[in-house]
Design an enzyme around this catalytic site. Sequence first.
Site, PDB file in Angstrom:
ATOM      1  N   ARG A  38     -27.072  14.506   6.663  1.00 42.51           N
ATOM      2  CA  ARG A  38     -26.162  13.488   7.186  1.00 42.51           C
ATOM      3  C   ARG A  38     -25.903  13.645   8.683  1.00 42.51           C
ATOM      4  NH1 ARG A  38     -20.663  13.863   3.788  1.00 42.51           N
ATOM      5  NH2 ARG A  38     -19.586  15.462   4.923  1.00 42.51           N
ATOM      6  N   LYS A  57     -28.583  24.759  13.189  1.00 48.25           N
ATOM      7  CA  LYS A  57     -28.244  26.132  12.803  1.00 48.25           C
ATOM      8  C   LYS A  57     -27.612  26.047  11.413  1.00 48.25           C
ATOM      9  CE  LYS A  57     -26.220  30.222  12.619  1.00 48.25           C
ATOM     10  NZ  LYS A  57     -25.826  30.030  11.201  1.00 48.25           N
ATOM     11  N   GLY A 100     -17.546  22.713   8.931  1.00 45.60           N
ATOM     12  CA  GLY A 100     -17.121  24.060   8.565  1.00 45.60           C
ATOM     13  C   GLY A 100     -15.606  24.168   8.644  1.00 45.60           C
ATOM     14  N   GLU A 133     -16.259  18.027  11.287  1.00 43.62           N
ATOM     15  CA  GLU A 133     -15.986  17.805   9.871  1.00 43.62           C
ATOM     16  C   GLU A 133     -15.373  19.103   9.359  1.00 43.62           C
ATOM     17  OE1 GLU A 133     -15.404  15.729   7.281  1.00 43.62           O
ATOM     18  OE2 GLU A 133     -16.980  14.732   8.439  1.00 43.62           O
ATOM     19  N   ARG A 173     -16.445  19.921  -8.870  1.00 42.78           N
ATOM     20  CA  ARG A 173     -17.732  19.704  -8.182  1.00 42.78           C
ATOM     21  C   ARG A 173     -17.929  20.873  -7.209  1.00 42.78           C
ATOM     22  NH1 ARG A 173     -18.253  16.242  -3.301  1.00 42.78           N
ATOM     23  NH2 ARG A 173     -20.462  15.801  -2.983  1.00 42.78           N
ATOM     24  N   GLU A 218      -6.562  25.877   2.085  1.00 44.27           N
ATOM     25  CA  GLU A 218      -7.687  25.363   1.302  1.00 44.27           C
ATOM     26  C   GLU A 218      -8.148  26.465   0.343  1.00 44.27           C
ATOM     27  OE1 GLU A 218     -10.996  24.309   3.843  1.00 44.27           O
ATOM     28  OE2 GLU A 218     -11.470  22.617   2.537  1.00 44.27           O
ATOM     29  N   SER A 220     -17.608  10.588  -1.967  1.00 47.20           N
ATOM     30  CA  SER A 220     -18.801  10.825  -1.153  1.00 47.20           C
ATOM     31  C   SER A 220     -19.895   9.802  -1.446  1.00 47.20           C
ATOM     32  CB  SER A 220     -19.330  12.234  -1.438  1.00 47.20           C
ATOM     33  OG  SER A 220     -18.251  13.137  -1.308  1.00 47.20           O
TER      34      SER A 220
HETATM   35  C1  SIN Z   1     -17.986  19.026   2.250  1.00 46.99           C
HETATM   36  O1  SIN Z   1     -17.427  19.664   1.387  1.00 46.99           O
HETATM   37  O2  SIN Z   1     -18.148  19.515   3.375  1.00 46.99           O
HETATM   38  C2  SIN Z   1     -18.526  17.625   2.031  1.00 46.99           C
HETATM   39  C3  SIN Z   1     -18.597  17.198   0.656  1.00 46.99           C
HETATM   40  C4  SIN Z   1     -19.217  15.844   0.444  1.00 46.99           C
HETATM   41  O3  SIN Z   1     -19.916  15.273   1.290  1.00 46.99           O
HETATM   42  O4  SIN Z   1     -18.990  15.319  -0.620  1.00 46.99           O
END
Ligand code: SIN
Length: 488
Positions: free
Chosen positions: A170, A185, A239, A261, A289, A392, A452
């Site tokens: 992506r 990387k 990350g 992200e 998931r 998290e 997603s």
């Molecule tokens: C992620 O956990 O970084 C993305 C998960 C996703 O695209 O569904």
Amino acid sequence: MTTDDRERRVIDAAPTGLFIGGTWRAASGGRTLAVEDPATTDTLCRVADATPEDATAALDAACAVQQQWAAMPPRERGEILRRTYEIIIERADELALLMTLEMGKPLAESTGEVTYAAEFLRWFAEEAVRIDGRWAREPGGKGRLVTMKQPVGPCLLITPWNFPMAMGTRKIGPAVAAGCTMVVKPAQQTPLSMTMLASIMTEAGLPPGVLNVITASSAGKTVGPLMTDKRLRKMSFTGSTPVGQRLMEQAAGNLLRISMELGGNAPYLVFDDADLDLAVDQAMIAKMRNMGESCVAANRFHVQQGVAEEFAARLAERMGALTVGRGTEATVNVGPLIDGVQRTKVAELVDNAVDHGAKVMVGGEAPDRPGYFYAPTVLQGVPQTADMFAEEIFGPVAPVYSFSTEEEALAAANGSDYGLVAYAFTRDLGRSIRVMEGLETGMVGMNKGLVSNAAAPFGGVKWSGFGREGGREGIEEYLSTKYVAIDA
Ligand code: SIN
């Protein structure tokens, strides 16, 4: 062929060198790093451990072909992506096995990720030919305002271990479609899915130098120097928030364009008018998931008082019925966590919640077996003072909190530094609208536990970052706008 032979064959097929300027090579100095199977802690293979000089060589290669690549017809760039999509789908079984071996998720989930990863390439193959501009008449009437989109230039793409292929495609998909060259990387825990992707893209016709892959044990040391290299024009990172913050500081010195992200702390709201069967079914997806190792994993279940107990009991029953084990076994639903550090963190968060008065309904411990496993866990009566309310979890742990009013639910949902995604379950249309508008997140799953989709703009607000990946917005991150003034 035995299962072990098949595993060996799949591992041996994955390149283990650095991919620079279209050739595979060892790291300068010959250092390597081990890739571990998190289900057994065995070493699967070793890959090159790049030095900062190798990273610079990769950027040299990307810069050398940037102009040529930007000039390639968009249709041809799109067709390379489309061919890569087709090869990935054809080889989905082997790619999924490779992913399970290095990352741990069950095979069915790896297959899902391989398809998800390929979809970004299909989507951006279609977007490559839709890059356009504008032509406008100046308000005063004399001049013309012409706007065009051009590739931003060489990019550094840093990808995580939790979705080792999809988080790559992506970023790579829109970069290729836009005409950018790049250095990628991948995370040190899961380099093989990325090296395999680079080899498939080459087979699909990607010219040398467009995509360069640097595997390394220390991202900071290895790609750090690239962040201050003026030839680099863009950095995209997926990350954790603390690492994202550090990268942003480095990017500031070079005024790099960046997409971030970052972490999440997703609230999952269940109102007492919700379809409870649906809310429980979707909770299993939103939580489990990727074993909960996802930034969009439901991190806090906020359930209205009237249904909180029933929801917790039904969720605990479903979580307790899951089979934990090595993801290569067909009956397994829950694989190991990525490493010991992650498992310790999950265990500490659970212990802290219990110390604050939470009740363990199921799980609550690491099974006694090799590998980094943690049992699917449901906690009830978790106070908001527990660390996991703000942090998290990134593991298979579902804390259930309760609320009484809609206002209280929204306040709890928004009471976080993060704002990636939220989920809400209600059958009341007016409430749905109030809630989807009131949530401070970049994405909302309305009566749905999975948002997603390659065709949708994925991304957050607040400490979850900025920029969007996927959808029509995704390619914009890799394009600059140039305006030309002309007098008629
Ligand atoms: C992620 O956990 O970084 C993305 C998960 C996703 O695209 O569904």
